[in-house]
Design an enzyme around this catalytic site. Structure first.
Site, mmCIF file in Angstrom:
data_model
loop_
_atom_site.group_PDB
_atom_site.id
_atom_site.type_symbol
_atom_site.label_atom_id
_atom_site.label_comp_id
_atom_site.label_asym_id
_atom_site.label_seq_id
_atom_site.Cartn_x
_atom_site.Cartn_y
_atom_site.Cartn_z
ATOM 1 N N ASP A 96 0.845 -1.196 0.000
ATOM 2 C CA ASP A 96 0.000 0.000 0.000
ATOM 3 C C ASP A 96 0.886 1.254 0.000
ATOM 4 O OD1 ASP A 96 -2.118 1.775 0.452
ATOM 5 O OD2 ASP A 96 -3.119 0.407 1.846
ATOM 6 N N ASP A 196 -2.876 4.730 -2.399
ATOM 7 C CA ASP A 196 -3.805 5.435 -1.523
ATOM 8 C C ASP A 196 -4.216 6.782 -2.136
ATOM 9 O OD1 ASP A 196 -4.913 5.465 1.282
ATOM 10 O OD2 ASP A 196 -3.736 7.291 1.418
ATOM 11 N N GLU A 246 -6.848 4.017 -5.323
ATOM 12 C CA GLU A 246 -8.023 4.423 -4.555
ATOM 13 C C GLU A 246 -8.402 5.819 -5.016
ATOM 14 O OE1 GLU A 246 -9.539 5.128 0.013
ATOM 15 O OE2 GLU A 246 -7.588 5.837 -0.613
ATOM 16 N N HIS A 320 -11.112 -1.185 5.184
ATOM 17 C CA HIS A 320 -10.836 -0.700 6.538
ATOM 18 C C HIS A 320 -11.409 0.687 6.804
ATOM 19 C CE1 HIS A 320 -7.941 1.017 3.884
ATOM 20 N NE2 HIS A 320 -7.619 1.909 4.795
ATOM 21 N N ASP A 321 -12.021 1.296 5.799
ATOM 22 C CA ASP A 321 -12.619 2.625 5.979
ATOM 23 C C ASP A 321 -14.143 2.565 5.987
ATOM 24 O OD1 ASP A 321 -10.097 3.846 5.893
ATOM 25 O OD2 ASP A 321 -10.167 4.007 3.703
HETATM 26 C C1 GLC Z 1 -7.292 6.325 2.396
HETATM 27 C C2 GLC Z 1 -7.109 5.208 3.386
HETATM 28 C C3 GLC Z 1 -7.528 5.700 4.733
HETATM 29 C C4 GLC Z 1 -6.642 6.855 5.100
HETATM 30 C C5 GLC Z 1 -6.646 7.936 4.019
HETATM 31 C C6 GLC Z 1 -5.517 8.887 4.212
HETATM 32 O O1 GLC Z 1 -8.604 6.705 2.260
HETATM 33 O O2 GLC Z 1 -7.812 4.078 2.969
HETATM 34 O O3 GLC Z 1 -7.510 4.706 5.708
HETATM 35 O O4 GLC Z 1 -7.092 7.418 6.307
HETATM 36 O O5 GLC Z 1 -6.481 7.397 2.739
HETATM 37 O O6 GLC Z 1 -4.297 8.271 3.930
#
Ligand code: GLC
Ligand code: CA
Length: 553
Positions: A96, A196, A246, A320-321
């Protein structure tokens, strides 16, 4: 090119997966010990969330050193062993990469704080306006997105926590640093990467106030993002690896561009529109019933349009979010098992690469926390304060967090019915839901009809079936907003998937759909008991609550 179309990815949130040394925190040793379990699921790739050196204000998404392993999780040597052991089992790791920002503890930021101009240019420092922040943009974790540094007389941008400073991707040196990180882990033997919030890396040339929103329209899918991604991929030679970006608040047009093979950007992307259908007025912190019509239209549009343009979707409900999907769109009480399976088949039979988030394959539920002291996530703790300040009572606030907190997805993986769900011999860093006594790997291994076994079947089906992996997709009319149907097609074969998102029995009378189901052969059903009744249907199809079937022809 690695095949990612017949593949399924498993996501590990390391802190909550498996603890090997009894300190209550999941770690690399824990992952290594569970590789045989992951192999038994049939998955091809593992995306593991960041375990690099970090002050852990955002559980590792605040990286202080991209080349070092956080001692809390293990050592570099263990990471290397883990990669090798998985490889030997035919499983590839995707690491990641948090490249939009670093922790403010990163050496680069520390140098910037000391006024070193070279490193100040690694970040986004600006002058304020009459003692106020440079713009009115909001941080995604609440509050203004700029933080003042008195010793420099300047503000730095942080789209997330104030300890996560946004990097300046317009600086070629920053882009080189990021390429070096990729090269390092590529050489270590990983087979892919998850990037990310990567669609936020390109910021505007001019920073101005947003009078319509929180600022996101100025930096989301920013004007250089495709160019920067192409450069990163080209210069590190990762075009043939498995990559997923993402994409925060993105658009279909951009996701097509991110994933069209000839553009040399990414294999696939995560988008989140389908996970906002229960936000009242688009606000995550305001509860609403899911808008099933939008859910259907969003999936329909994204699936069909990505196919036409040869783009590729990452398919998922959980990470996880996100809260746990069985608690969110299913029913974690009465129809727990059936609804978990229905939700699984809805996603896994679509066009794209499915992701299973740890515990989803067991039907793990939301945390059920009833006290703010049980929460750990920076976002949840910030919003507890913000919602209370906005006038919500403690009870109302806890109700919102109970549905929306990211901690719902971060409770320990439930391995056994025993103490701490077999996650740790010590006190887990976050509470374990009581339902681990029956929702756990050990119990579900023994039950041939379990959610776990159903997931294994879905993973195997995608591997075996070109129709599922590569076939066309079209969303169908059902004449009932609460029932969503689509078909997959290839070489004259048709697979029709019908899923009810309703907590009541629902009737489908659309003649075309009914005929297909009557004349087809049952391929998969969320509930073996109800499946029998569909075989005997006459004119209408009556679907049980939260049930799903797939029929082949
Ligand atoms: C993404 C991650 C999340 C994190 C954010 C900032 O959305 O999945 O867990 O808090 O990025 O890095
Ligand atoms: Ca540990």
């Amino acid at each position: 090119m690695r095949d990612f179309k017949h593949s399924t990815v498993y996501q590990i949130y390391i802190k909550s997966f498996c603890d090997s040394n009894g300190d209550g925190i999941g770690d690399l040793g824990g992952i290594r010990s569970r590789l045989p379990y992951l192999k038994s699921l049939g998955i091809d790739y593992i995306w593991v969330t960041p375990f690099f050196r970090s002050p852990m204000n955002d559980n590792g998404y605040d990286v202080a050193d991209y080349y070092e392993v956080n001692p809390m999780f293990g050592t570099l040597e263990e990471a290397m062993d883990m990669i090798r052991e998985a490889r030997e089992m035919g499983i590839g790791f995707m690491f990641d990469m948090v490249f939009n920002h670093t922790s403010t503890e990163h050496a680069w930021f520390q140098k910037a704080l000391r006024g070193d101009p070279e490193y100040m240019d690694y970040y986004i420092f600006r002058d304020g306006k009459d003692g106020q922040p440079p713009t009115n943009w909001e941080s995604k974790f609440g509050g203004n997105a700029w933080e003042y540094v008195p010793s420099l007389g300047k503000w730095y941008l942080h789209l997330f926590d104030r300890t996560q400073a946004d990097l300046n991707w317009d600086n070629p040196k920053v882009r080189e640093e990021m390429k070096n990180v990729i090269r390092f882990w590529k050489d270590a033997g990983v087979c892919g990467f998850r990037f990310d919030v990567v669609n936020l890396i390109s910021k505007p040339d001019i920073f101005e106030d947003d009078h319509e929103g929180d600022g996101r329209r100025f930096y989301t899918d920013g004007h250089h993002v495709h160019e920067y991604l192409q450069e990163l991929v080209r210069d590190t030679g990762i075009a043939e690896m498995v990559t997923v970006g993402e994409m925060s608040s993105t658009s279909l047009e951009n996701c097509i561009r991110y994933t069209m093979p000839e553009r040399g950007e990414l294999s696939m992307c995560f988008s989140f529109h389908h996970l906002k259908v229960d936000y009242a007025g688009g606000n995550k912190w305001a509860l609403a019933e899911p808008d099933l019509k939008s859910l259907r239209n969003l999936f329909g549009t994204w699936q069909e349009e990505m196919m036409k343009a040869e783009g590729w979707n990452a398919l998922f409900w959980c990470n996880h979010d996100q809260p746990r999907v069985v608690s969110r769109l299913g029913d974690d009480q009465l129809y727990w098992k059936r609804s978990a399976k229905m939700l699984a088949m809805f996603i896994h039979l679509m066009r794209g690469t499915p992701y299973i988030y740890q515990g989803e394959e067991l039907g793990m539920t939301n945390a059920g926390f009833t006290d703010i002291g049980q929460y750990r996530d920076v976002e949840s703790i910030n919003y507890h304060r913000i919602l209370r300040e906005a006038g919500l009572s403690e009870e109302e606030t806890l109700q919102v967090l109970g549905a929306r907190s990211r901690d719902n997805g971060r409770t320990p993986m439930q391995w056994t019915p025993g103490e701490n769900a077999g996650f740790s011999a010590g006190e887990p860093w976050i509470g374990v839901p009581e339902n681990h006594t029956f929702i756990n790997v050990e119990s579900e291994e023994k039950d041939p009809d379990s959610i776990l076994q159903f997931y294994r079947k879905l993973v195997a089906l995608r591997k075996e079936s070109d129709l599922i992996a590569l076939g066309g997709i079209r969303f169908l009319e059902t004449g009932n907003e609460r029932v969503i149907a689509y078909e997959r097609t290839m070489d004259g074969k048709i697979l029709t998937v019908v899923c009810s998102f309703s907590k009541e029995r629902e009737e489908i009378s659309d003649p075309v759909l009914c005929e297909r189901i009557r004349d087809g052969k049952l391929f998969l059903a969320a509930d073996a008991d109800t499946a029998a009744q569909y075989a005997e249907m006459n004119e209408k199809l009556v679907l049980a609550a939260l049930d799903g079937i797939a029929v082949a022809r």
